[in-house]
Write an enzyme that holds these catalytic residues in place. Structure first.
Site, mmCIF file in Angstrom:
data_model
loop_
_atom_site.group_PDB
_atom_site.id
_atom_site.type_symbol
_atom_site.label_atom_id
_atom_site.label_comp_id
_atom_site.label_asym_id
_atom_site.label_seq_id
_atom_site.Cartn_x
_atom_site.Cartn_y
_atom_site.Cartn_z
ATOM 1 N N GLU A 439 0.750 -1.376 0.034
ATOM 2 C CA GLU A 439 0.059 0.021 -0.001
ATOM 3 C C GLU A 439 0.929 1.299 0.107
ATOM 4 O O GLU A 439 0.471 2.343 0.653
ATOM 5 C CB GLU A 439 -0.974 -0.050 1.148
HETATM 6 C C1 LIG Z 1 2.864 -9.523 0.530
HETATM 7 C C2 LIG Z 1 2.227 -8.358 -0.565
HETATM 8 C C3 LIG Z 1 1.077 -8.121 -0.896
HETATM 9 C C4 LIG Z 1 0.798 -7.407 -1.712
HETATM 10 N N1 LIG Z 1 -0.478 -7.136 -2.058
HETATM 11 C C5 LIG Z 1 -0.805 -6.248 -3.251
HETATM 12 C C6 LIG Z 1 -2.033 -6.357 -3.788
HETATM 13 O O1 LIG Z 1 -3.021 -6.722 -3.251
HETATM 14 N N2 LIG Z 1 -2.220 -5.637 -5.113
HETATM 15 C C7 LIG Z 1 -1.217 -4.950 -5.504
HETATM 16 O O2 LIG Z 1 -1.349 -4.511 -6.499
HETATM 17 N N3 LIG Z 1 0.055 -5.012 -5.154
HETATM 18 C C8 LIG Z 1 0.231 -5.562 -3.883
HETATM 19 N N4 LIG Z 1 1.223 -5.571 -3.225
HETATM 20 C C9 LIG Z 1 2.529 -5.012 -3.962
HETATM 21 C C10 LIG Z 1 3.068 -3.900 -3.246
HETATM 22 O O3 LIG Z 1 2.193 -2.776 -3.163
HETATM 23 C C11 LIG Z 1 4.364 -3.379 -3.631
HETATM 24 O O4 LIG Z 1 5.469 -4.438 -3.328
HETATM 25 C C12 LIG Z 1 4.889 -1.858 -3.346
HETATM 26 O O5 LIG Z 1 4.038 -0.783 -3.687
HETATM 27 C C13 LIG Z 1 6.269 -1.717 -3.600
HETATM 28 O O6 LIG Z 1 6.730 -2.024 -5.029
HETATM 29 P P1 LIG Z 1 7.894 -2.770 -5.320
HETATM 30 O O7 LIG Z 1 7.665 -4.152 -4.719
HETATM 31 O O8 LIG Z 1 8.069 -2.835 -6.812
HETATM 32 O O9 LIG Z 1 9.056 -2.164 -5.077
HETATM 33 P P2 LIG Z 1 9.852 -0.770 -5.771
HETATM 34 O O10 LIG Z 1 8.939 -0.055 -6.266
HETATM 35 O O11 LIG Z 1 10.852 -1.567 -6.668
HETATM 36 O O12 LIG Z 1 10.563 -0.288 -4.724
HETATM 37 C C14 LIG Z 1 11.986 -0.775 -3.778
HETATM 38 C C15 LIG Z 1 12.538 0.502 -3.032
HETATM 39 O O13 LIG Z 1 12.699 1.486 -3.780
HETATM 40 C C16 LIG Z 1 12.038 2.618 -3.122
HETATM 41 N N5 LIG Z 1 11.332 3.662 -3.999
HETATM 42 C C17 LIG Z 1 10.861 3.283 -5.226
HETATM 43 N N6 LIG Z 1 10.281 4.469 -5.884
HETATM 44 C C18 LIG Z 1 10.401 5.543 -5.128
HETATM 45 C C19 LIG Z 1 10.262 6.782 -5.156
HETATM 46 N N7 LIG Z 1 9.797 7.569 -6.365
HETATM 47 N N8 LIG Z 1 10.556 7.585 -4.300
HETATM 48 C C20 LIG Z 1 11.587 7.225 -2.970
HETATM 49 N N9 LIG Z 1 11.822 5.800 -3.229
HETATM 50 C C21 LIG Z 1 11.222 4.739 -4.107
HETATM 51 C C22 LIG Z 1 10.974 1.979 -2.380
HETATM 52 O O14 LIG Z 1 10.491 2.677 -1.336
HETATM 53 C C23 LIG Z 1 11.619 0.740 -2.094
HETATM 54 O O15 LIG Z 1 12.149 0.783 -0.945
HETATM 55 C C24 LIG Z 1 1.932 -6.665 -2.469
HETATM 56 C C25 LIG Z 1 3.105 -6.870 -1.925
HETATM 57 C C26 LIG Z 1 3.465 -7.739 -1.202
HETATM 58 C C27 LIG Z 1 4.946 -8.214 -0.873
#
Ligand SMILES: Cc1cc2nc3c(=O)[nH]c(=O)nc-3n(C[C@H](O)[C@H](O)[C@H](O)COP(=O)(O)OP(=O)(O)OC[C@H]3O[C@@H](n4cnc5c(N)ncnc54)[C@H](O)[C@@H]3O)c2cc1C
Length: 599
Positions: A439
């Site tokens: 989220e």
């Molecule tokens: C158990 C679980 C349940 C989930 N449930 C859902 C769901 O129901 N529906 C759904 O759609 N998604 C879901 N997600 C996805 C979740 O919302 C994402 O994992 C999350 O938004 C982060 O995206 P990412 O994993 O691609 O990390 P990335 O976006 O790759 O981020 C990696 C790191 O980079 C940082 N970062 C990236 N961009 C920026 C920025 N602009 N400024 C500062 N820092 C940044 C982040 O803070 C993080 O520390 C779920 C994930 C998990 C693990």
């Protein structure tokens, strides 16, 4: 293993003192919820949480969900618990009355949902996602879609999901590639979504997926994303279930925590394309999703409160039971259990003080949501909405970051047994770990706070809040009790730190501000939490003072503990504000000081 008990006394206190419960119950539309009914509802929810959800929490962790050829089976006990959750009406409680919900105030639902999350976070996610989808459909879908899908979803017979994330599109939803091709009155959706919470399972008859995808002529970036409703089973005009749609759960993830909830890889359109219907206008999918973001983010912040409460209850019970060494207690009597050790008490007090501040902040925000929705006065509704918008990233970011330390202290209090899975203390730490990630990560919420919430309005709302906190601190400083005066003095210093950091933020470059965004978010949470605790202590002290002698007050123990807990927060947590101000003002230089190769 201890059973879970809803912290009902503190919940009620937080609802009354921070959430403005009486004013919310007086709003039109809440006539059926009387003040007497509120403790009874909390009591019943606490029983359900303790007797039905908490006992299967460990099973969910050990067994997890199982995937076999696209079929996902929830851990033993989950399906029955879910049926009972829906049958008893708990599922429908927060949903609006139009489609069969009970339309209860957000404040009351927040307290009840805290108990679902504390007793079984993995289980609670299913209702949270379903109600988020209900909200998005109710606000943006056609009447036909609403009539066809919402009654069953509100009851919980059909569950809902949010399909945003793709392998290359996590925090950055502009990178979404899933496609939707128009075909008659519907669309054919194709693409792969990852990490979809409760994306597939055997607890409900149907699963209604809300999917972000691009139309063929969509502009690039976030302005070209639309929202589609794709059911697992197509629904006939009479509401019966028809054919299986072209979507499948390709696998589920093995993960650090919340094993009881399936985290699914969803494949849409391996054949002709999953049939879906547009929700809202073309290319406005993200705006539709944002409708439910405030509730979803409040809810994940609340997970931070809830899992911390669960860890605290378990650590307290262990500390009262574990015999190790001897120490003198406050009353001079020898204590053999580890709760007698000052350092164990320090950890318990830290957990308790932070949890009560977090709960107060979450309930305050929930109460403002009710005010923003239902207050009779338009200006008051607008003020409340501005506060909600400002506070949501703080609730989400600060409560969840705190939960990591609190659940870690829960393990520490158990000593070696905390590191051993058998006690269950480690599960809370593992479960808590996701809350700062999904989220929106803490970094993303901190950017939201400094950019959209503070920067965009020139800090008008933040400065108004700062002025209110200063007024409250000055008033509490004028009381004739030394404890309250000391709390107010600590709050004054904290608010000054936040005011200075806010001034700095407005003059900083966008890169410097981004480097200091998380320290600023933590500073905001620490100080606003301190404001909550100061107000709580003031209210508790005045309730005690109304009794002579104070010890005769029927709630004397709770109220006296509240004052001491607020003092603890003022002495142990609020001083962190000075360090966070320093980091915010001067920390960007080193954060940005190395080139990529130097890491
Ligand atoms: C158990 C679980 C349940 C989930 N449930 C859902 C769901 O129901 N529906 C759904 O759609 N998604 C879901 N997600 C996805 C979740 O919302 C994402 O994992 C999350 O938004 C982060 O995206 P990412 O994993 O691609 O990390 P990335 O976006 O790759 O981020 C990696 C790191 O980079 C940082 N970062 C990236 N961009 C920026 C920025 N602009 N400024 C500062 N820092 C940044 C982040 O803070 C993080 O520390 C779920 C994930 C998990 C693990």
């Amino acid at each position: 293993m201890t059973t879970y008990a809803g912290p009902l006394r503190d919940m009620l206190f937080a609802m009354q003192e921070h959430g403005a419960l009486p004013a919310i119950l007086a709003q039109p539309g809440h006539a059926e919820v009387t003040a007497d009914l509120v403790p009874a509802i909390l009591e019943e929810a606490s029983k359900f949480a303790a007797n039905v959800l908490a006992p299967i929490n460990r099973q969910g962790d050990i067994q997890g969900c199982r995937w076999d050829q696209g079929v996902v089976t929830a851990a033993d006990g989950f399906k029955d618990a879910y049926a009972s959750f829906c049958d008893t009406g708990w599922h429908a409680m927060p949903a609006g009355t139009e489609f069969g919900g009970q339309g209860m105030p957000t404040l009351l639902c927040t307290a009840v949902q805290e108990m679902w999350k504390a007793s079984n976070m993995a289980f609670s996610l299913c209702q949270m996602l379903t109600l988020g989808a209900v909200e998005a459909i109710a606000h943006h879908a056609s009447d036909e879609l609403k009539q066809r899908y919402l009654p069953a979803m509100v009851q919980g017979r059909w569950t809902g999901t949010m399909n945003l994330t793709e392998p290359q599109a996590g925090s950055d939803l502009a990178a979404i590639r899933s496609k939707a091709q128009p075909e008659g009155d519907h669309y054919r959706v194709s693409g792969t979504k990852i990490f979809i919470t409760w994306g597939e399972h055997d607890m409900a008859e149907n699963i209604i997926h809300l999917v972000l995808a691009r139309l063929p002529d969509a502009p690039p970036g976030v302005k070209g994303i639309s929202l589609f409703l794709c059911p697992k089973f197509l629904v006939n005009a009479d509401g019966t279930l028809g054919e299986r749609n072209d979507l499948v759960c390709a696998s589920i993830e093995h993960k650090l925590g919340i094993h009881g909830s399936a985290t699914a890889v969803m494949s849409f359109g391996e054949g002709p394309g999953a049939i879906g219907w547009l929700v809202g206008q073309p290319n406005e999918g993200l705006a539709c999703m944002f409708t439910m973001m405030n509730h979803a983010r409040l809810n994940v912040g609340l997970e931070g409160v809830a899992i911390s409460e669960r860890a605290y209850q378990q650590a307290r019970a262990y500390a009262l039971d574990r015999v190790q060494g001897k120490t003198l207690g406050r009353d001079g009597a020898a204590s053999a259990t580890i709760i007698g050790h000052p350092d164990v008490r320090r950890m318990l007090m830290d957990m308790k003080a932070r949890i009560e501040a977090m709960r107060a902040l979450a309930y305050f925000t929930a109460g403002q949501m009710d005010r923003a929705h239902g207050d009779a006065d338009a200006a008051s509704r607008q003020d409340a909405q501005r506060l909600v918008d400002l506070l949501i990233p703080v609730v989400k970011g600060w409560c969840t970051e705190n939960a990591l330390g609190i659940t870690s202290n829960g393990v520490q209090i158990h000593g070696g047994m905390g590191f051993i899975e058998e006690t269950g203390a480690a599960q809370h730490l593992r479960d808590a770990r996701i809350t700062t990630i999904y989220e929106g990560t803490t970094g993303i919420h901190a950017n939201d706070l400094i950019g959209r919430k503070v920067g965009r309005d020139g800090a008008v709302t933040m400065r108004r809040l700062i002025a209110t906190m200063q007024e409250d601190a000055a008033a509490i400083k004028g009381r004739d009790q030394a404890a309250l005066q000391a709390i107010a003095a600590a709050l004054e210093s904290g608010v000054q730190a936040l005011a200075q950091a806010t001034d700095w933020l407005l003059g900083a470059s966008s890169r410097e501000a981004a480097a200091s965004a998380v320290p600023y978010l933590k500073l905001s949470g620490t100080v606003i939490g301190g404001w909550m605790m100061a107000r709580a202590a003031d209210a508790a002290a005045s309730q005690l003072a109304a009794f002579s002698p104070a010890a005769d007050h029927p709630d004397a123990d709770f109220l006296a503990a509240k004052v001491v807990t607020a003092q603890h927060y003022a002495l142990h947590v609020l001083p962190e504000a000075a360090a966070l101000r320093q980091t915010t003002l001067h920390g960007a230089a080193t954060t940005l000081g190395l080139n990529d190769a130097q890491f």
